[in-house]
Design a protein around this motif. Structure first.
Motif, PDB file in Angstrom:
ATOM      1  N   THR A 134       0.914  -1.389  -0.015  1.00  0.00           N
ATOM      2  CA  THR A 134      -0.130  -0.068  -0.144  1.00  0.00           C
ATOM      3  C   THR A 134       0.749   1.373   0.059  1.00  0.00           C
ATOM      4  O   THR A 134       2.169   1.163   0.220  1.00  0.00           O
ATOM      5  N   ASP A 135       0.214   2.394  -0.340  1.00  0.00           N
ATOM      6  CA  ASP A 135       1.048   3.666  -0.411  1.00  0.00           C
ATOM      7  C   ASP A 135       1.295   4.212   1.036  1.00  0.00           C
ATOM      8  O   ASP A 135       2.092   5.164   1.301  1.00  0.00           O
ATOM      9  N   LYS A 136       0.892   3.529   2.171  1.00  0.00           N
ATOM     10  CA  LYS A 136       1.421   3.691   3.576  1.00  0.00           C
ATOM     11  C   LYS A 136       2.439   3.111   3.843  1.00  0.00           C
ATOM     12  O   LYS A 136       2.827   3.096   5.169  1.00  0.00           O
ATOM     13  N   PHE A 137       3.030   2.217   2.970  1.00  0.00           N
ATOM     14  CA  PHE A 137       4.098   1.217   3.177  1.00  0.00           C
ATOM     15  C   PHE A 137       3.874   0.274   4.300  1.00  0.00           C
ATOM     16  O   PHE A 137       4.620   0.142   5.105  1.00  0.00           O
ATOM     17  N   ASN A 138       2.571  -0.379   4.383  1.00  0.00           N
ATOM     18  CA  ASN A 138       2.624  -1.260   5.509  1.00  0.00           C
ATOM     19  C   ASN A 138       3.531  -2.373   5.464  1.00  0.00           C
ATOM     20  O   ASN A 138       3.876  -2.920   4.474  1.00  0.00           O
ATOM     21  N   ILE A 139       3.818  -2.776   6.936  1.00  0.00           N
ATOM     22  CA  ILE A 139       5.104  -3.849   6.853  1.00  0.00           C
ATOM     23  C   ILE A 139       4.206  -5.175   6.642  1.00  0.00           C
ATOM     24  O   ILE A 139       3.335  -5.338   7.510  1.00  0.00           O
ATOM     25  N   ARG A 140       4.354  -5.819   5.432  1.00  0.00           N
ATOM     26  CA  ARG A 140       3.694  -7.034   5.415  1.00  0.00           C
ATOM     27  C   ARG A 140       4.310  -8.287   5.824  1.00  0.00           C
ATOM     28  O   ARG A 140       3.807  -9.127   6.207  1.00  0.00           O
TER      29      ARG A 140
END
Length: 651
Positions: free
Chosen positions: A29-35
């Protein structure tokens, strides 16, 4: 059929990556969620696994005001790769904001449309290397300063000598300064955290060496003193002596990164990877000494290679299993596939998810839809379906997958595998067909036998001389048919279990052909003509070979009933004896020939209906193979057929 070695699951692969030394994270995502974040990355951040799923700015609020969030945004928006080396970052570790230095890379992973779906984030903590380099540079500066002081002191000493008569006190001060400068220089060398060795240029004698260098090369100080460098470290001389000579002759610094060096430590050859520098020390316009600076980077190199090796093993395991893999984004409806999956679905390259779904057989579309609906509930995807290739051929596939959910328990992704099970399905169909054929074939003689026994039961008290022999003969034929079918089943079972026992002996194969097939000769309809060398002998099981010949003759009568003459011939071919059975019937269609010796296959000629289990030629093939021979057929449509086999000639 050999089962393929089981492939590593995605969870196993992720677990392996998590245990590696390299720091890896995946952001979506564009929030750079840590997957995903490996243990090494969590250690760098000073965080626990609870940050997985959080936006990067929320997980590491201390990044606010630093350039990294801006770089992430640029990578996401532009679909590019950004990297850096020795980059400072302020991280909150144990409630204390500390500065670290990293080599990092932000790599955008894009779909076919060029749109970013995740960022692969790798980082290496190089703080120790960076600080060591700073200390090294400071050390070099101090050493250069010391050299300048030495040079200055020498100049002063020369001036003092010229003025010796006038000022002895000036000479003493200069000597003291020189001694102090040399002492400081020696202490710097000794205390340096990297290996340092100073070598005299004109004779390569070791002038000084610190403890770090001694530890690296596995020598004591006494083993290094009063020796040339290549006497002390002889194992490196062949490769690096020419390089050092070149530095002395040219005055040009030599630098090496991750150079592979074999060193003898405690009598054992050990391999190291080293970053090192040969730095010439110039005095009065010529190279006076060589300063050797060495850093051991073996652990770093081996760790990197270990990860590369594990990745290669995982890739080879998947390829060996001939398994296709896919990554389906349920939100965007985009699926990433491996080349093997494309092949399994009949494509030359990756296509859209809808195109993969479109080649599923219409009758299997509902099963596919239900499997996907069930997977969203259970987290497990599994179904089997037929796939239509561009050439209209039909193939079976087995699809398995794992569903992944976001924080709101909404399914967002499926990772899975696809396996081609066409051959397995064909074997299943063969088995089902065989059971049906066997049931039908056994039912007919059993029904006939039952009817005969019932009639015999009725007339047991008043037997009819006319009917009784016919009933007994009919019962006998039914029993022979049942016995033949059971023998075929037993023979194929023994062949499968490698228990087909052979009693080999030497016998005349020509005589066997003349004496076999009495059941055909007695009827008188067919003429069996035997040709060839009457003296040829073979070393084989006579009863088993007789069974092969009978089967081939029966086959000729069965599928070429109008061929009233059947030729049996025998001839020698090198160390083998070749036996042939030829008819002049309708022949065999070319597409059927490759399958004639397969189990349960029935190659009925057009216009003829014949019974049987489809085991006769298969059993013949197994018997001949166990004798070390070969079996085959030559046939042209409308020109008859010749079945042949070879056996070892008697010595």
């Amino acid at each position: 059929m050999n089962n393929p070695q089981p492939a590593l699951s995605n969870d196993q692969l992720i677990s392996v990556l998590a245990q590696g030394k390299n720091a890896v994270a995946i952001h979506t995502t564009d929030k750079f969620n840590i997957r995903y974040a490996s243990n090494a990355m969590l250690s760098i951040w000073g965080k626990g696994p609870d940050v997985v799923g959080l936006p990067l700015a929320e997980a590491l609020p201390e990044l606010e005001g630093q350039p990294f969030l801006g770089l992430f945004k640029r990578v996401w928006d532009e679909g590019i790769t950004v990297s850096g080396k020795d980059t400072p970052a302020d991280l909150l570790i144990d409630d204390e904001l500390q500065t670290f230095y990293f080599d990092f890379e932000y790599r955008a992973m894009t779909d076919d449309a060029g749109k970013t779906y995740c960022i692969l984030h790798t980082a290496t903590d190089v703080t120790e290397r960076f600080l060591s380099r700073q200390r090294e540079q400071a050390l070099q500066e101090e050493m250069r300063a010391a050299n300048e002081e030495l040079f200055s002191a020498n100049e002063e000493l020369n001036a003092a000598n010229e003025e010796l008569v006038q000022s002895k006190e000036v000479l003493q001060v200069t000597n003291d300064a020189l001694n102090d400068s040399e002492t400081r220089f020696r202490n710097l060398v000794k205390q340096a955290p990297i290996g340092i060795c100073i070598i005299r240029a004109h004779d390569l004698m070791i002038e000084d060496v610190n403890d770090s260098y001694l530890e690296l090369v596995g020598r004591t100080r006494s083993e290094m003193q009063n020796r040339t460098i290549w006497e002390a470290v002889y194992e490196a001389a062949e490769v690096y002596a020419p390089i050092m000579n070149q530095v002395i002759n040219t005055g040009v610094t030599f630098k090496a990164r991750e150079a592979e060096v074999m060193l003898v430590r405690q009598g054992v050859d050990q391999r190291f990877f080293l970053d090192f520098v040969y730095e010439p020390i110039i005095y009065k316009g010529r190279v006076d000494s060589i300063l050797v600076l060495v850093i051991d980077v073996t652990d770093k190199v081996m760790a990197r290679r270990s990860i590369e090796e594990m990745e290669e093993r995982a890739r080879l395991a998947i390829e060996a299993a001939e398994t296709g893999t896919f990554d389906l984004d349920l939100v965007k409806g985009v699926m990433l596939t491996s080349p093997r999956l494309d092949t399994i679905f009949g494509f030359q390259h990756s296509v859209s998810w809808e195109e993969y779904a479109a080649v599923i057989h219409p009758d299997d579309q509902s099963a596919r839809t239900m499997a996907h609906q069930q997977a969203l509930k259970t987290g497990k995807l599994f179904y089997e379906a037929r796939v239509s290739f561009p050439d209209k051929s039909m193939h079976w596939v087995r699809i398995q997958g794992q569903v992944y959910y976001n924080d709101n328990k909404k399914p967002v992704r499926i990772l899975g595998t696809v396996l081609d099970i066409t051959q397995f399905k064909q074997l299943q169909q063969q088995k089902d067909d065989f059971i049906s054929i066997a049931s039908h074939e056994l039912k007919t003689p059993i029904t006939s036998l039952k009817a005969s026994l019932q009639l015999l039961e009725r007339m047991k008290d008043n037997p009819s001389p006319q009917v009784l022999p016919r009933l007994i003969e009919q019962s006998s034929r039914s029993m022979q048919k049942i016995s033949a079918l059971v023998d075929d089943l037993l023979n194929v079972s023994r062949a499968n279990e490698s228990q087909l026992a052979l009693n080999k002996a030497e016998f005349n194969i020509f005589q066997l052909l003349e004496n076999c097939c009495n059941h055909v000769r007695v009827v008188g309809k067919y003429n069996l003509v035997v040709k060839g060398d009457a003296n040829l002998k073979v070393y084989a099981d006579e009863h088993a070979i007789d069974q092969v010949v009978v089967n081939l003759v029966n086959n000729a009568i069965k599928y070429a009933p109008d061929s009233l003459e059947i030729q049996l011939s025998v001839e020698k071919e090198n160390d083998m004896i070749r036996v042939s059975v030829k008819d002049s019937g309708p022949g065999i269609a070319p597409e059927k020939i490759p399958h004639l010796f397969e189990r349960y296959y029935q190659g009925n000629a057009d216009g003829y209906k014949n019974s049987g289990l489809g085991l006769g030629l298969y059993i013949c093939s197994e018997i001949v193979k166990k004798h070390g021979g070969q079996i085959g057929v030559r046939s042209e449509w409308g020109e008859g057929s010749t079945f042949f086999f070879t056996l070892p000639a008697a010595e």
